[in-house]
Design a protein around this motif. Structure first.
Motif, PDB file in Angstrom:
ATOM      1  N   GLY A 126      42.587  36.503  35.915  1.00 41.29           N
ATOM      2  CA  GLY A 126      41.384  37.670  35.603  1.00 41.29           C
ATOM      3  C   GLY A 126      42.116  38.689  34.943  1.00 41.29           C
ATOM      4  O   GLY A 126      43.237  38.650  34.248  1.00 41.29           O
ATOM      5  N   GLU A 127      41.547  39.836  35.356  1.00 39.75           N
ATOM      6  CA  GLU A 127      41.965  41.169  34.582  1.00 39.75           C
ATOM      7  C   GLU A 127      42.920  41.804  35.437  1.00 39.75           C
ATOM      8  O   GLU A 127      43.937  42.674  34.769  1.00 39.75           O
ATOM      9  N   ARG A 128      43.277  41.449  36.798  1.00 35.46           N
ATOM     10  CA  ARG A 128      44.176  42.347  37.610  1.00 35.46           C
ATOM     11  C   ARG A 128      45.098  41.708  38.149  1.00 35.46           C
ATOM     12  O   ARG A 128      46.548  42.149  38.494  1.00 35.46           O
ATOM     13  N   LEU A 129      45.071  40.210  38.522  1.00 39.31           N
ATOM     14  CA  LEU A 129      46.140  39.766  39.575  1.00 39.31           C
ATOM     15  C   LEU A 129      47.198  38.983  38.630  1.00 39.31           C
ATOM     16  O   LEU A 129      47.114  38.636  37.461  1.00 39.31           O
ATOM     17  N   LEU A 130      48.390  38.912  39.307  1.00 40.92           N
ATOM     18  CA  LEU A 130      49.469  38.357  38.796  1.00 40.92           C
ATOM     19  C   LEU A 130      49.940  37.485  39.884  1.00 40.92           C
ATOM     20  O   LEU A 130      50.782  38.128  40.979  1.00 40.92           O
ATOM     21  N   VAL A 131      50.072  36.445  39.875  1.00 38.93           N
ATOM     22  CA  VAL A 131      50.613  35.467  40.839  1.00 38.93           C
ATOM     23  C   VAL A 131      52.271  35.170  40.442  1.00 38.93           C
ATOM     24  O   VAL A 131      52.309  34.888  39.334  1.00 38.93           O
ATOM     25  N   ILE A 132      52.891  35.670  41.412  1.00 38.40           N
ATOM     26  CA  ILE A 132      54.510  35.583  41.349  1.00 38.40           C
ATOM     27  C   ILE A 132      55.215  34.696  42.071  1.00 38.40           C
ATOM     28  O   ILE A 132      55.288  34.980  43.367  1.00 38.40           O
ATOM     29  N   PRO A 133      55.731  33.554  41.578  1.00 41.05           N
ATOM     30  CA  PRO A 133      56.950  32.905  42.439  1.00 41.05           C
ATOM     31  C   PRO A 133      57.928  33.690  43.175  1.00 41.05           C
ATOM     32  O   PRO A 133      58.291  34.751  42.475  1.00 41.05           O
ATOM     33  N   GLN A 134      58.415  33.746  44.215  1.00 42.93           N
ATOM     34  CA  GLN A 134      59.066  34.453  45.056  1.00 42.93           C
ATOM     35  C   GLN A 134      60.387  34.840  44.444  1.00 42.93           C
ATOM     36  O   GLN A 134      60.810  36.085  44.321  1.00 42.93           O
ATOM     37  N   TRP A 135      60.956  33.930  43.770  1.00 37.31           N
ATOM     38  CA  TRP A 135      62.262  34.259  43.173  1.00 37.31           C
ATOM     39  C   TRP A 135      62.047  34.886  41.861  1.00 37.31           C
ATOM     40  O   TRP A 135      63.237  35.049  41.073  1.00 37.31           O
ATOM     41  N   LEU A 136      61.129  34.942  41.370  1.00 40.22           N
ATOM     42  CA  LEU A 136      60.942  35.935  39.803  1.00 40.22           C
ATOM     43  C   LEU A 136      60.388  36.986  40.095  1.00 40.22           C
ATOM     44  O   LEU A 136      59.764  37.809  39.049  1.00 40.22           O
ATOM     45  N   LYS A 141      59.710  39.983  32.502  1.00 40.90           N
ATOM     46  CA  LYS A 141      58.432  39.455  32.331  1.00 40.90           C
ATOM     47  C   LYS A 141      57.439  39.982  33.295  1.00 40.90           C
ATOM     48  O   LYS A 141      56.296  40.671  33.057  1.00 40.90           O
ATOM     49  N   VAL A 142      57.851  39.791  34.454  1.00 44.23           N
ATOM     50  CA  VAL A 142      56.923  40.034  35.716  1.00 44.23           C
ATOM     51  C   VAL A 142      56.860  41.779  35.652  1.00 44.23           C
ATOM     52  O   VAL A 142      55.899  42.362  35.900  1.00 44.23           O
ATOM     53  N   LYS A 143      58.038  42.404  35.558  1.00 44.83           N
ATOM     54  CA  LYS A 143      58.094  43.752  35.811  1.00 44.83           C
ATOM     55  C   LYS A 143      57.196  44.581  34.676  1.00 44.83           C
ATOM     56  O   LYS A 143      56.504  45.388  34.925  1.00 44.83           O
ATOM     57  N   ALA A 144      57.327  43.860  33.528  1.00 41.20           N
ATOM     58  CA  ALA A 144      56.476  44.312  32.299  1.00 41.20           C
ATOM     59  C   ALA A 144      54.889  44.112  32.700  1.00 41.20           C
ATOM     60  O   ALA A 144      54.210  45.329  32.478  1.00 41.20           O
ATOM     61  N   LEU A 145      54.552  43.124  33.344  1.00 42.13           N
ATOM     62  CA  LEU A 145      53.336  43.024  33.400  1.00 42.13           C
ATOM     63  C   LEU A 145      52.734  44.039  34.644  1.00 42.13           C
ATOM     64  O   LEU A 145      51.630  44.400  34.664  1.00 42.13           O
ATOM     65  N   LEU A 146      53.546  44.039  35.492  1.00 40.79           N
ATOM     66  CA  LEU A 146      53.393  44.894  36.784  1.00 40.79           C
ATOM     67  C   LEU A 146      53.071  46.417  36.274  1.00 40.79           C
ATOM     68  O   LEU A 146      52.417  47.075  36.873  1.00 40.79           O
ATOM     69  N   SER A 147      53.872  46.824  35.317  1.00 41.86           N
ATOM     70  CA  SER A 147      53.894  48.053  34.633  1.00 41.86           C
ATOM     71  C   SER A 147      52.588  48.454  34.064  1.00 41.86           C
ATOM     72  O   SER A 147      52.107  49.694  34.124  1.00 41.86           O
ATOM     73  N   GLN A 148      52.056  47.170  33.587  1.00 42.50           N
ATOM     74  CA  GLN A 148      50.594  47.598  33.050  1.00 42.50           C
ATOM     75  C   GLN A 148      49.391  47.506  34.063  1.00 42.50           C
ATOM     76  O   GLN A 148      48.291  47.593  33.730  1.00 42.50           O
ATOM     77  N   GLY A 149      49.939  47.521  35.247  1.00 48.01           N
ATOM     78  CA  GLY A 149      48.847  47.633  36.225  1.00 48.01           C
ATOM     79  C   GLY A 149      48.159  46.379  37.087  1.00 48.01           C
ATOM     80  O   GLY A 149      47.319  46.450  37.717  1.00 48.01           O
ATOM     81  N   ARG A 150      48.989  45.058  36.626  1.00 47.46           N
ATOM     82  CA  ARG A 150      48.723  44.063  37.550  1.00 47.46           C
ATOM     83  C   ARG A 150      48.921  44.106  38.814  1.00 47.46           C
ATOM     84  O   ARG A 150      49.911  44.649  39.273  1.00 47.46           O
ATOM     85  N   VAL A 151      48.023  43.491  39.727  1.00 50.52           N
ATOM     86  CA  VAL A 151      48.551  43.469  41.314  1.00 50.52           C
ATOM     87  C   VAL A 151      49.182  42.311  41.674  1.00 50.52           C
ATOM     88  O   VAL A 151      48.673  40.951  41.147  1.00 50.52           O
ATOM     89  N   PRO A 152      50.456  42.550  42.160  1.00 48.42           N
ATOM     90  CA  PRO A 152      51.504  41.248  42.382  1.00 48.42           C
ATOM     91  C   PRO A 152      50.812  40.434  43.746  1.00 48.42           C
ATOM     92  O   PRO A 152      50.245  40.919  44.833  1.00 48.42           O
ATOM     93  N   LEU A 153      50.685  39.197  43.541  1.00 52.90           N
ATOM     94  CA  LEU A 153      50.391  38.284  44.476  1.00 52.90           C
ATOM     95  C   LEU A 153      51.733  37.328  44.588  1.00 52.90           C
ATOM     96  O   LEU A 153      51.914  36.277  43.646  1.00 52.90           O
ATOM     97  N   ARG A 170      42.178  29.342  40.715  1.00 55.59           N
ATOM     98  CA  ARG A 170      41.784  30.052  39.656  1.00 55.59           C
ATOM     99  C   ARG A 170      40.200  30.905  39.724  1.00 55.59           C
ATOM    100  O   ARG A 170      40.068  31.951  39.604  1.00 55.59           O
ATOM    101  N   LEU A 171      39.409  29.594  39.841  1.00 54.25           N
ATOM    102  CA  LEU A 171      38.048  30.189  39.762  1.00 54.25           C
ATOM    103  C   LEU A 171      37.868  31.186  41.111  1.00 54.25           C
ATOM    104  O   LEU A 171      37.090  32.198  40.818  1.00 54.25           O
ATOM    105  N   CYS A 172      38.303  30.783  42.196  1.00 59.42           N
ATOM    106  CA  CYS A 172      38.084  31.665  43.380  1.00 59.42           C
ATOM    107  C   CYS A 172      38.886  33.052  43.220  1.00 59.42           C
ATOM    108  O   CYS A 172      38.084  33.959  43.520  1.00 59.42           O
ATOM    109  N   LEU A 173      40.129  33.230  42.748  1.00 58.27           N
ATOM    110  CA  LEU A 173      40.595  34.335  42.619  1.00 58.27           C
ATOM    111  C   LEU A 173      40.139  35.012  41.744  1.00 58.27           C
ATOM    112  O   LEU A 173      39.949  36.688  41.741  1.00 58.27           O
ATOM    113  N   THR A 174      39.579  34.658  40.465  1.00 58.63           N
ATOM    114  CA  THR A 174      38.935  35.471  39.590  1.00 58.63           C
ATOM    115  C   THR A 174      37.598  36.160  40.138  1.00 58.63           C
ATOM    116  O   THR A 174      37.373  37.380  39.863  1.00 58.63           O
TER     117      THR A 174
END
Length: 324
Positions: A126-136, A141-153, A170-174
């Motif tokens: 979607g426009e906000r969520l970022l699903v992040i494997p724990q070790w990443l 790249k993750v930090k850059a996306l989070l700096s753009q306002g993505r919500v970490p999951l 993905r349909l449900c998350l969106t």
């Protein structure tokens, strides 16, 4: 440390014999692959899925195999020699145990512990969520996306039960991203990893309850919640069957602004008549896990239960419905 991964190919009737042979040589911790048990499992649990991956069925076709591990050192090779001798003797005694062919692979500890991680990447949903494997979490790249306002999951994909990679998730998350406004009470039926209810909380829901019939999900969902800084004060996981257990349904309660169920067609059809009892007035029911050739019958069941379908979405042959 290096390990030897050994496979013995047999047939269904030979599995018990091979297991006994290995046990007599003090080899335990076996992994058993058996097509007959696999097919029985599918047949007896058909209510929980509409689709089984063709590659998985192909991999299991005709397979009855015992896998075990030995250290790749002098002791392990000596034990492998004992197994070979015992298998040769068994071949002379029995003709009903298949080929009894033993094959070998070399493994490093790191192969077991880390190689599977390469298949999991951060996912923008979607426009906000970022699903992040724990070790990443510290990945640039993750930090850059989070700096753009993505919500970490944050999830531990090693815990399985739903990682965000499947189209239905993905349909449900969106949909949750679009409809969580802040302060909602959310119910997640068939929660698995807890990804949907945890996402709802990360998006601003006030509290969430999650249910599943599998007690392993209790630990998995709570562990994933903890990775996201979510505690028992806002998140509750319950084990039970809302379809068959009226006492459990009472325990789950009602008054939820959003109820989500990413399950399968038959379970959603059975849920449809009781959805209103979980919802607050004007609440939304979001369901997915519906394969395309069953979408129309699920829609009919939802409508027959008095639910109005507000949105229909599909991706990769799977459907979701948002209802009121």
């Amino acid at each position: 440390m290096k390990w030897l991964e050994l496979h013995i190919d047999t047939n269904h009737s030979g599995l018990e014999t091979v297991e006994a042979l290995l046990s007599s040589l003090d080899i335990d911790g076996l992994v058993i692959d058996d097509e007959e048990e696999f097919q029985d499992f599918l047949e007896n649990n058909r209510q929980y899925w509409d689709y089984v991956d063709e590659d998985l069925e192909k991999a299991m076709r005709g397979r009855s195999r015992v896998t075990f591990y030995l250290p790749a050192d002098e002791t392990g090779f000596a034990k492998m020699g004992e197994v070979r001798i015992a298998l040769e003797a068994l071949k002379q005694q029995r003709t009903d145990c298949g080929t009894l062919l033993m094959t070998l692979e070399d493994l490093e500890d790191a192969d077991w512990e880390n190689n599977w991680k390469q298949y999991y990447k951060p996912m923008e949903i979607g426009e906000r969520l970022l699903v992040i494997p724990q070790w990443l979490q510290e990945d640039p790249k993750v930090k850059a996306l989070l700096s753009q306002g993505r919500v970490p999951l944050i999830l531990d994909p090693g815990l399985t039960f739903g990682t965000g990679s499947h189209a239905t998730t993905r349909l449900c998350l969106t949909a949750l991203e679009r409809h969580i406004r802040g302060g909602e009470r959310v119910l997640d039926l068939g929660c698995g990893s807890g990804i949907l209810s945890i996402a709802a909380l990360r998006l601003g829901a006030a509290e969430a309850a999650a249910t599943d019939i599998d007690d392993k999900c209790l630990t998995v969902a709570y562990d994933n919640a903890a990775l996201n800084g979510i505690g028992a004060d806002t998140y509750t996981v319950l084990v039970g069957d809302v379809l068959s257990d009226e006492t459990f349904r009472t325990r789950v309660g009602g008054g939820y602004q959003i109820v989500v169920a990413n399950i399968v067609a038959d379970v959603i059809k059975a849920l449809a008549p009781m959805v209103q009892s979980f919802l607050a007035p004007g609440g939304l029911f979001l369901c997915s896990g519906i394969i395309d050739d069953r979408a129309e019958e699920v829609a009919a069941a939802l409508t027959a239960a008095g639910l109005e379908i507000l949105e229909t979405r599909d991706a990769e042959g799977w459907f979701s419905y948002l209802c009121r």
